[in-house]
Design a protein around this motif. Structure first.
Motif, mmCIF file in Angstrom:
data_model
loop_
_atom_site.group_PDB
_atom_site.id
_atom_site.type_symbol
_atom_site.label_atom_id
_atom_site.label_comp_id
_atom_site.label_asym_id
_atom_site.label_seq_id
_atom_site.Cartn_x
_atom_site.Cartn_y
_atom_site.Cartn_z
ATOM 1 N N SER A 352 0.824 -1.208 0.000
ATOM 2 C CA SER A 352 0.000 0.000 0.000
ATOM 3 C C SER A 352 0.858 1.259 0.000
ATOM 4 O O SER A 352 0.548 2.231 -0.697
ATOM 5 N N LEU A 353 1.931 1.253 0.785
ATOM 6 C CA LEU A 353 2.809 2.428 0.821
ATOM 7 C C LEU A 353 3.382 2.751 -0.545
ATOM 8 O O LEU A 353 3.649 3.906 -0.868
ATOM 9 N N THR A 354 3.592 1.720 -1.362
ATOM 10 C CA THR A 354 4.181 1.926 -2.688
ATOM 11 C C THR A 354 3.124 1.871 -3.793
ATOM 12 O O THR A 354 3.468 1.810 -4.967
ATOM 13 N N HIS A 355 1.850 1.884 -3.413
ATOM 14 C CA HIS A 355 0.778 1.850 -4.402
ATOM 15 C C HIS A 355 0.852 3.089 -5.290
ATOM 16 O O HIS A 355 1.203 4.180 -4.846
ATOM 17 N N GLU A 356 0.501 2.910 -6.549
ATOM 18 C CA GLU A 356 0.670 4.002 -7.519
ATOM 19 C C GLU A 356 -0.290 5.150 -7.302
ATOM 20 O O GLU A 356 -0.039 6.266 -7.767
ATOM 21 N N GLN A 357 -1.393 4.905 -6.596
ATOM 22 C CA GLN A 357 -2.361 5.959 -6.349
ATOM 23 C C GLN A 357 -2.403 6.312 -4.868
ATOM 24 O O GLN A 357 -2.165 5.465 -4.012
#
Length: 478
Positions: A352-357
């Motif tokens: 989640s921390l690296t999610h694109e949005q």
């Protein structure tokens, strides 16, 4: 006088080659004496020939002059602890490029040098080398040779003997070699890992390392003091990683921070985010429930090739662990929480921390390691909509702060409860056991719970900087 002069001419002088095993009579090929490493140390200053296994691989760097230099450590049956070999060359391409520790090297006309301790010097003018794979195979040809190297008819026999010895004595493997999943506090050990990032701040270096496994879940002091429970940082470094660096981190397994106050010469290579390495003689401890690696005065860092056996072994294991649940949560999560989206897939906090949005809804498996507020009086007001609860969620990949908003408090705790019932539920979340006959417990171990979380922004002009997390669709059972 003539006899004395003759004896003097036959005596080997400093820099002379060791005596040959046999004359090159009729064969037209030179025959060399390959000395055991232990015997070679008895001839300081002489040129010697060695056939040994590479146990440690150093980094190629520029010397104080115009040359490039590389240090390997080689070992054989006579000296399993090995000895350092320092190479010099006009450019990096002329230095040995060892595929993996445990490969075999043949060294011709190298010099035993004494400077505080014994080591071997490779002189670019008259020394030569050849590299062979160390694993047992029918292929006996070297995969790299220097320009002046000429093999002998006995090389294949020596290579077979060395490979047989290596099969039962692989270099670098120690009883105290650990993976991140088996860390122990205040124990000295070796760690084989990939270096993902290197950060320096005022002389302190931090290595971000990973081997695909999860560090053990920590236990916390069962202190009922509110400040002790509330103060749980998200990371040990002073500032969070920039998003562009964070997005290079793996989404499965723990990234361990290893700290040191001294410069490591391999730093230049490790900053490239492509190397695996062996961190030798390091220790670990926990701070705020987060594992921290420490490089001490006796610690060393050794680069490893992707073809190294220990690296290949770890990469094969990692390939089978995509989207797995935290190791510490097995065989399953506790049943103290219900979530609305039972059928939703599993997402790690790092995913989640690296999610694109910026906005992202997901279901995750976490522990609640801290809460703010956690005083009984303030928690009671939470149910009236006067307070917003902040929980610190943790899984092996990361920690985040997630909020239970004012209008969700009653739903999260399962209704409008008495202060006593509310504290009981909060203690369950934090892993604080009930008092028994022996008195107050010394540690708390938060349970693993399923939780629905979504991210949002506070400022549309700074979406990533103002990103926050909120818990939804989750209810704590009695």
């Amino acid at each position: 006088m003539e006899e004395a002069a003759a004896r003097e001419r036959k005596r080997p002088r400093e820099g002379d080659a060791a005596p040959s095993a046999a004359a090159a009579a009729g064969a037209g090929k030179a025959q060399y004496v390959y000395l055991p490493v232990a015997d070679a140390l008895k001839a300081p200053g002489a040129r010697v020939f060695l056939f040994a296994a590479v146990s440690e691989i150093g980094a190629a760097v520029r010397s104080r002059g115009t040359d490039f230099t590389l240090t390997l450590r080689v070992a054989d049956q006579s000296r399993p602890a090995g000895i350092s070999v320092t190479f010099f060359a006009d450019n990096v391409a002329l230095l040995p490029c060892v595929k993996a520790s445990g490969d075999v090297i043949s060294l011709h006309n190298v010099v035993i040098t004494m400077h505080g301790e014994f080591f071997v010097t490779f002189n670019k003018k008259f020394s030569s080398f050849a590299l062979f794979e160390g694993k047992v195979s029918t292929e006996c040809s070297p995969y790299q040779t220097s320009t002046k190297y000429y093999g002998t008819q006995y090389d294949n026999e020596l290579l077979t003997q060395m490979r047989t010895w290596l099969a039962y004595n692989p270099p670098g493997l120690k009883d105290l070699e650990l993976q991140l999943r088996s860390l122990k506090s205040d124990t000295t050990f070796d760690l084989v890992c990939k270096v993902l990032h290197v950060y320096e701040n005022n002389g302190e270096w931090i290595f971000y390392v990973w081997d695909g496994t999860d560090t053990p879940a920590a236990e916390f002091q069962a202190i009922l003091d509110a400040e002790a429970v509330e103060s749980s940082p998200l990371h040990l470094e002073g500032v969070p990683l920039p998003r562009e660096v964070l997005c290079t981190m793996p989404c499965v397994g723990t990234v361990l921070r290893v700290f040191t106050n001294r410069y490591i010469k391999e730093v230049f290579h490790l900053q490239k985010n492509i190397y695996w390495a062996r961190f030798c003689n390091i220790t670990c401890k926990q701070e705020f429930g987060i594992w921290k690696g420490i490089l001490g005065p006796s610690s060393r860092v050794r680069l490893l090739s992707h073809e190294d056996g220990s690296v290949v072994d770890r990469m094969n294991r990692i390939a089978n662990q995509v989207h797995r649940q935290p190791m510490a949560s097995l065989p399953g999560a506790s049943n103290i929480a219900d979530v609305e989206y039972e059928a939703a897939g599993y997402t790690t906090l790092m995913e989640s921390l690296t999610h694109e949005q910026v906005t992202h809804k997901f279901k995750t498996l976490v522990r609640v390691v801290a809460a703010y507020p956690c005083r009984a009086s303030e928690l009671r007001l939470l149910l009236t909509g006067s307070y917003c609860l902040r929980l610190t969620l943790e899984d092996p990949t990361a920690r985040i702060h997630a909020y239970v908003h004012k209008d969700d408090g009653a739903k999260f705790f399962g209704g409008f409860l008495t202060a006593e019932a509310l504290i009981k539920k909060m203690n369950k979340l934090l892993g604080i056991p009930e008092e028994d006959e022996e008195g107050t417990p010394l540690t708390r171990n938060p349970p693993w719970i399923w939780c629905c979380v979504k991210s949002y922004r506070l400022d549309k002009n700074d979406p990533w900087g103002s990103r926050r997390y909120r818990i939804f669709g989750t209810e704590i059972r009695d």
